[in-house]
Structure formats: structure tokens, C-alpha cells
Write an enzyme that holds these catalytic residues in place. Structure first.
Site, PDB file in Angstrom:
ATOM      1  N   ASP A 191      10.703  25.446 -27.997  1.00 32.85           N
ATOM      2  CA  ASP A 191       9.377  25.314 -28.579  1.00 32.85           C
ATOM      3  C   ASP A 191       8.437  26.210 -27.779  1.00 32.85           C
ATOM      4  OD1 ASP A 191       7.313  24.566 -30.162  1.00 32.85           O
ATOM      5  OD2 ASP A 191       7.186  22.500 -29.456  1.00 32.85           O
ATOM      6  N   SER A 192       7.405  26.698 -28.466  1.00 33.13           N
ATOM      7  CA  SER A 192       6.496  27.659 -27.840  1.00 33.13           C
ATOM      8  C   SER A 192       5.695  27.049 -26.700  1.00 33.13           C
ATOM      9  CB  SER A 192       5.508  28.168 -28.872  1.00 33.13           C
ATOM     10  OG  SER A 192       4.661  27.103 -29.292  1.00 33.13           O
ATOM     11  N   GLY A 193       5.522  25.741 -26.757  1.00 33.90           N
ATOM     12  CA  GLY A 193       4.643  25.100 -25.790  1.00 33.90           C
ATOM     13  C   GLY A 193       3.241  24.916 -26.332  1.00 33.90           C
ATOM     14  N   PHE A 251       2.269  22.868 -28.573  1.00 30.61           N
ATOM     15  CA  PHE A 251       2.001  21.429 -28.626  1.00 30.61           C
ATOM     16  C   PHE A 251       1.574  20.906 -27.254  1.00 30.61           C
ATOM     17  CE2 PHE A 251       3.295  16.976 -28.351  1.00 30.61           C
ATOM     18  CZ  PHE A 251       2.676  16.447 -29.477  1.00 30.61           C
ATOM     19  N   ASP A 265      14.357  17.506 -34.120  1.00 30.66           N
ATOM     20  CA  ASP A 265      14.396  17.225 -32.684  1.00 30.66           C
ATOM     21  C   ASP A 265      13.497  16.039 -32.446  1.00 30.66           C
ATOM     22  OD1 ASP A 265      11.780  18.890 -32.835  1.00 30.66           O
ATOM     23  OD2 ASP A 265      11.766  18.050 -30.805  1.00 30.66           O
ATOM     24  N   CYS A 270      33.112   2.521 -30.893  1.00 32.11           N
ATOM     25  CA  CYS A 270      32.438   3.792 -30.615  1.00 32.11           C
ATOM     26  C   CYS A 270      33.280   4.570 -29.606  1.00 32.11           C
ATOM     27  CB  CYS A 270      31.031   3.546 -30.080  1.00 32.11           C
ATOM     28  SG  CYS A 270      30.177   5.075 -29.606  1.00 32.11           S
ATOM     29  N   CYS A 317      32.201   6.984 -27.640  1.00 28.98           N
ATOM     30  CA  CYS A 317      31.437   7.615 -26.553  1.00 28.98           C
ATOM     31  C   CYS A 317      31.910   7.094 -25.202  1.00 28.98           C
ATOM     32  CB  CYS A 317      29.924   7.407 -26.732  1.00 28.98           C
ATOM     33  SG  CYS A 317      29.282   5.893 -26.022  1.00 28.98           S
ATOM     34  N   CYS A 346      30.735   3.508 -24.243  1.00 31.18           N
ATOM     35  CA  CYS A 346      31.398   2.422 -24.969  1.00 31.18           C
ATOM     36  C   CYS A 346      32.871   2.284 -24.596  1.00 31.18           C
ATOM     37  CB  CYS A 346      31.234   2.610 -26.471  1.00 31.18           C
ATOM     38  SG  CYS A 346      29.520   2.306 -27.002  1.00 31.18           S
ATOM     39  N   HIS A 357      25.205   7.137 -25.000  1.00 35.24           N
ATOM     40  CA  HIS A 357      25.545   6.513 -26.280  1.00 35.24           C
ATOM     41  C   HIS A 357      24.595   6.962 -27.393  1.00 35.24           C
ATOM     42  CE1 HIS A 357      26.766   3.668 -29.318  1.00 35.24           C
ATOM     43  NE2 HIS A 357      25.473   3.485 -29.524  1.00 35.24           N
TER      44      HIS A 357
END
Lengths: 406, 406
Positions: free
Chosen positions: A123-125, A127, A298, A336, A338, A341, A367
Site C-alpha cells: 500500500d502507498s501509505g 491511508f 486484505d 483442521c 493447520c 490444530c 490458525h
């Protein structure tokens, strides 16, 4: 097609990348035909696609975990890869402040600095300049501000923010823009859209001047005003950006307006370009936006919520700090795959939270990131089978049945 | 023998366990001949040995990372195993407070609760009662105190602390003792040694009443007073404990006194029993104690120092927060095979520290734990080759050449 049992077959989850970074000929990348749609849903605007970058392919719909400071909070890059993450997003404002471009350049770019080999969006920054920085002043040339960390003065321009992101060797660059708060006065938003458009043009010009293997998106602002969204989108489409982001959504306007603006804006955008809804969101927000034609997302939700003890499962959300888990020796989510888990119980994680141990945050984050990757992969598979709307309905029914939060 | 080049060949590092937990016949364990000496150094009192528990073998000299709250701070059990850790130590006082014995019992013991399959030692919590707890009152029957967390009243007895550690399914139990501060008045220490001895007897009686596959050590107190150390050691040897711990050392008396008491006490102890120096220490402390005949160690130094940015290398200690590492793209330690060194640079870790990211702590902790495991393995190999004193001298020369801290 109503056979959707394998939506829930978690063992079928796997990243299905057809090309990795060693198989991305530079001519393909330089052609800039980086996004291809594999299938469009017949009953909604959902699309499944794939995009090719200098750091390999990513599949859409895609969710990018947020690596603000060149790390997805608490996780290593190896863990992200093992969790099935396709792509991450970092932030130019934060990396500009710390560690600065020189260090990342000397490291050989952001991928090498943080040992992440797959695609990176930055992101450009913009924000952050508008939400974090101090004594901000907008000029036609850019934005002047003081750092939220040490008060030092800086001037971000569309050009130097493109330069900075190319120093990072980011795969997808976002141009400097102004993200206005909600609600915002129409006159203010109009002026802001004009600045955002002018900056996008300057960003594109600068980007075209410098040889690179990256892609530059446009960010459509305009708050809740259709006429301004349209004006901004048309301007950016005219510039022929590599993809289009919807900015200033999910900033408090509520779900109904979010859906309406997403619908309205996506309808203006060309079909063959990738669409990115910035900063969104919950599983429900994301599925809704996918059905409206959005490809990229995102959000800090899976990571930030993990740090507060909240885990996402296909059967709803769990607050693992709650006392009702203190003798629950099941994994966060049954079956799950992951790492958290496979190895640890809810009772253990609750104990770790209760005693302030870092491992608690790590395990829930791992998770949640896995859950989001799985959600996007199963959504993609449903689109390819042309039954995404059924998938979405089934997901939400099951997810909301036991919802404890949010 | 002066050929010591392979001390530094880090690739040769591997845990050389000959038997794992699936290969520990119960009769071997019940025979209680759990410690075997493989080699005694000809030029010092250093010994290399092995011990067999119900959760597999461990090799000595051994260093146990500290898992106070059922986690070695910031690391997962998988990472500990990958770092070459043989055995960990947890703490009865802390686990009694949180999550409590009921939950760990229901989980199937501490190994299952935290998903650690190798041996576990548990400290009795005596040290915590005397350092953390409030309104402490010692009786012949045990010690009355209030929790440091919530002020609730508790009464630890030698018997209930044995019971609790057996509930945890700990492999090596430590009895309740009083660890006095340094310096301490001889009269006070004498009284304290008497209590510690009486409690050891009660612990042993209780331990013998309950069928188990664990081992109970004795803790030798007596501060810096030879006569009291001797009195305590003789009493415990008479009880025929499974191993002997040196307590109340490294509490501020300084290295010279530490060495002297270690020498004096080890000389009283039987050769065929394992010896454990509690709470020690730095690499230099440990190598010194090994040459004095100590087999087991535990200390928070590698983990606590990691959280402050300090990494151990064979070339000395590094403070990774320092600005001189900001553009240093080398790993923490050249050619180190740990996960942190394989994947990340000093510059990246410094950036993570600078931005308050958890991954910084994780990576240094992982490296330090790997370093300690490697230190113990190479010390063991040197003893087996009968050139430990040369190894120690070479290690200290190299380690201290660039020493930045402590």
C-alpha cells in the site's frame, strides 16, 4: 449443480499454483497481461482467476494477510507459506519510517529482507498519512506531514512513493491517494477525488519512466457518492492501470452501503482487469464482495482478532480466552490441518492466553491465516464448479449458526 | 589430543539419542538404574552420561530450557525439538496456580497438555514460594503462603508437592525445599537445612508409596557453609535419592564461591548418581561446572536474554538491538543450522525489535536455545574424546574475544 459436500472436505485444501517464481518468463510479465479469468459464475458476478508476477503466480479470489512492518504479526514467512498464503501486503508509509528504503534496498528488496518468496503488494501509505501522521497538509504536489513516531517532517509525492515501492521491489504498487473518512461532505470528497486522480496520473507517468517488473493499480475513491466514484473510475480506466482498487470502503458506512458501492463501482470497471477491495474484511464481507465481482482482499481481522483470542472456524468464531474452553482438549477446529490444530488444544491455548504467553497469539494467528487461505481456496473451487452462490449460502449458514462475536 | 577442529564444525551437531520413548522398556525404568556414565574425563571431573526415563533417553551434560508456564517462552514444542532440545523443566508452583492440576490431569499429563514428548523435569516450586509468594510461613509440615496472583491461601507440603508432580507425570521430580538468599546467617541456614532434609525424607516416603515411572531427586542446600552442605548431602545420600541437585548456588555469591561450593559438594556425592546444578547459567558457568562433575543444568538466560535482544554465538554475545546491526545482512551466527540463521538476517531481526514485533523474540530465542543445545552436545563429544579441558579453553577464548555483554 448442488453437490457441495467437498466444500467442507478440509483435506482437499491445497494451493493450486500452476507456475511458481522459477517459471515466470520475463516476457510474460513485461507483456503486462498479468490477470487471466479462469471462470465467471453464471449466477453472480464472482470470478476465479490467476495473475502472474515476477515472484510467481497468485490465484484469485485472494486474501492478503497484512505484514505492515515486513512481518505478519507473530508469524514467520515459513509459517505463512505452510498456511497456504499466496500473497501478502506490506505498507510503504511504515517501511519508509522503519527501517527505511536504504536498508531494504541493500537487503535486495523486501522479499529478501523478510525471506518471503511469493508476491507482495504494498500500500502507498496514503491511508497512514491520513490516519496516523501529524500536522498533515495536502498540496497538489503531494502531502506534507510529520512522522507519528518521531515528529520528523516528510513530503510524500505520487512520484517518490512509486520510486519507494520500486525500491522495495513490490509486485503490486498502490499509488498515493486520499482516503476520506465516512461520512464526508460531497464538496470535500469531490476535491479529494480530483487530487487522487491527478496523483494517479503522476504515479502512472513515473511508473512508466522506470523499467520494472511490477504492476501499478489505481485506487477509486469517492466515498458513497455514485457520481464521484464514477468520475474517479472513468479517469483511472482511461489511464489503463494494471488493476483497480476500491478505496474508502468498509470505513463505517455499513454493509448495505458497502455492497451498493461495490456493485456500482465494479459495474463501471473493465471485466479483464483485477479488482481489489482494500481493507475488507470479515469472511461474510469477503464472500459478499466476491459475488459482486471482487478478486483481491486484505484485512487485519484474522491477525488482530487472533491477538485478542478470537479464532475463526467454519462453525463460527471462538473466543478462546473464555472459561468454557479451560477443559476443552479439542483442537481449535476439528480436522483442521493447520499446525496449531494438529498439535495443540483449546485448553492449552486458553492457558497460554491466561498466563500472557506469546505462543497463544502465534497459534491462533496461524490458525486464522490458514482459515482465511482455506476460505479463499474453497471459494475459488466453488466458482470453478459454478456453484459459488450455494457455497456462500452454506458457508454463512454454518458459520453464523454458532457465531459468538462480530 | 589436540585436534579439536570439529568442535566448531556445526554441521556435525545432532542429538545422538540411542533410545527414544518407544524403546524404553518399563523394567529398565522400574529398575531405577536410570543414569549410566559413558566416559569420565582423565584431566577433570567432567562426565558424559545418559539417562533413561519413561519419555525417552537424555544425554548428559544436558541443559534444560525453562518452560515455567508449560511453554518455553515464545517457542512451540516442535521448534524445541528441531533445536535439538533433549529435556525441558517446568514448575510446580506456577502450574499449580495456572492452569491447576485438574486440567493437566484431564489432558493426560503435562507432556500431552503441551505436546512435548521428551523428558520433563519439574521444580517443586519451593523457590517460587520463597521468592514470589506473599505472607509466607514455614511450618514443620510445609509452607503456608498466599498466591502472588490473587492472594488465595495455599499450603504446600512435601507430600502434596510430590503428588502434584506425579499428576503432571513429570519424569524428574524435585522435592519441596527452602532456597535461602545469599548472604545468609549460618544459624538461619542450619535451621533451613534441617527443614529441607526433613521434607526430603517425607517426599521420598510419599514418592515410594505411589507407583510411578518417575525419579525423585534430593536438593542440597547449605548456602556457602561447608559443614551445612556436607550435613545436607550426607543426609540425602543416605536416603538414596535418584539424583542430587545443588540448590542455592548462583544466587549472588559470585563465581569463585560458586566453583568452590560445587567442587566441595560434588566430592561428597556418589559417582554413579546424576548431579544437577539448579538455575545455572551462562555458557562459562556451565562449562566450569561440567569440569567440576555436574551433569544437568537449567537457566532462563538463553530465553530471557533473547527477549532483551541478546544472542549467543560461539564468537561471543550480540546485542541485536544495537544500531551497528541495522545494515548487517549476515545471520545471527555464520553457518549456524538453526531456523533463524537459515532464514533471517541480523538487520531484519533488529528491524523487528525496533518495531516491537514478536517475531524478533521468537527468532533470537530459537537461536539461543539451539546454541545451548549445541554447546552441550559439543561438550559431551569433547568429554567422550577425553579432551574436554581443551574444548573448554578454546570455547572460552573464542567466546570471550568479542564479548559484548556479561
Amino acid at each position: 449443480m448442488t453437490n457441495n459436500t467437498n466444500f467442507w472436505d478440509l483435506s482437499s485444501f491445497a494451493a493450486r499454483l500452476t507456475r511458481d517464481k522459477n517459471d515466470c518468463p520475463m516476457e510474460d510479465i513485461l507483456n503486462k497481461n498479468f490477470f487471466v479469468i479462469d471462470h465467471k459464475s453464471s449466477s453472480s458476478k464472482a470470478r476465479a482467476g490467476r495473475a502472474l508476477t515476477a515472484h510467481g503466480e497468485f490465484l484469485t479470489p485472494v486474501f492478503m494477510p497484512v505484514a505492515t512492518q515486513a512481518t505478519v504479526k507473530s508469524l514467520s514467512s515459513e509459517e505463512l507459506e505452510n498456511a497456504g498464503v499466496n500473497m501478502i501486503i506490506s505498507n510503504a508509509y511504515h517501511l519508509f519510517m522503519r527501517p527505511g528504503g536504504d536498508i531494504i534496498k541493500k537487503a535486495g528488496g523486501l522479499h529478501k529482507f523478510m525471506n518471503w518468496t511469493r508476491p507482495i503488494t504494498t500500500d502507498s501509505g496514503g491511508f497512514q498519512v491520513f490516519s496516523l501522521a501529524l500536522l498533515r497538509k495536502i498540496h497538489n504536489e503531494g502531502v506534507e506531514f510529520r512522522s507519528h513516531l518521531d515528529g520528523t517532517s516528510h513530503f510524500f509525492t505520487p512520484e517518490n512513493i512509486v520510486d519507494f515501492q520500486l525500491v522495495l521491489d513490490s509486485d503490486i504498487l498502490m499509488p498515493l491517494d486520499e482516503c476520506v473518512k465516512y461520512p464526508a461532505d460531497e464538496k470535500y470528497v469531490e476535491k479529494s477525488v480530483d487530487i487522487t486522480c491527478a496523483w494517479a496520473k503522476k504515479s502512472k507517468d513515473r511508473f512508466n519512466e522506470i523499467q520494472n517488473n511490477s504492476f501499478l493499480f489505481g485506487i477509486i475513491q469517492g466515498s458513497t457518492y455514485h457520481n464521484l466514484r464514477k468520475k474517479c473510475a472513468n479517469f483511472l480506466v482511461e489511464l489503463n492501470m494494471d488493476g483497480y482498487a476500491l478505496g474508502g470502503i468498509g470505513v463505517g458506512e455499513g454493509r448495505e452501503l458497502m455492497d451498493e458501492i461495490t456493485d456500482y463501482t465494479c459495474a463501471i470497471l473493465p471485466e479483464n482487469k483485477i479488482r481489489y477491495l482494500m481493507g475488507v474484511g470479515t469472511p461474510s464481507d469477503i464472500l459478499s464482495a466476491i459475488s459482486r465481482g471482487v478478486d483481491m482482499f486484505d484485512c487485519v481481522v484474522p491477525t488482530r482478532n487472533a491477538r485478542n483470542g478470537q479464532a475463526f472456524t467454519f462453525d463460527g468464531e471462538l473466543q478462546l480466552r473464555n472459561a468454557n474452553f479451560k477443559e476443552d482438549f479439542n483442537p481449535i477446529e476439528k480436522d483442521c490441518a493447520c499446525n496449531a490444530c494438529k498439535n495443540y488444544s483449546r485448553a492449552y491455548i486458553r492457558h497460554l492466553f491466561n498466563t500472557g504467553e506469546i505462543l497463544a497469539i502465534r497459534l491462533i494467528t496461524e490458525h486464522n491465516i490458514f482459515f482465511y487461505a482455506k476460505l479463499m481456496n474453497s471459494a475459488r473451487e466453488a466458482i470453478l464448479r459454478d456453484n459459488f452462490e450455494i457455497y456462500k449460502k452454506d458457508f454463512l449458514t454454518r458459520f453464523n449458526a454458532n457465531k459468538t462475536l462480530g
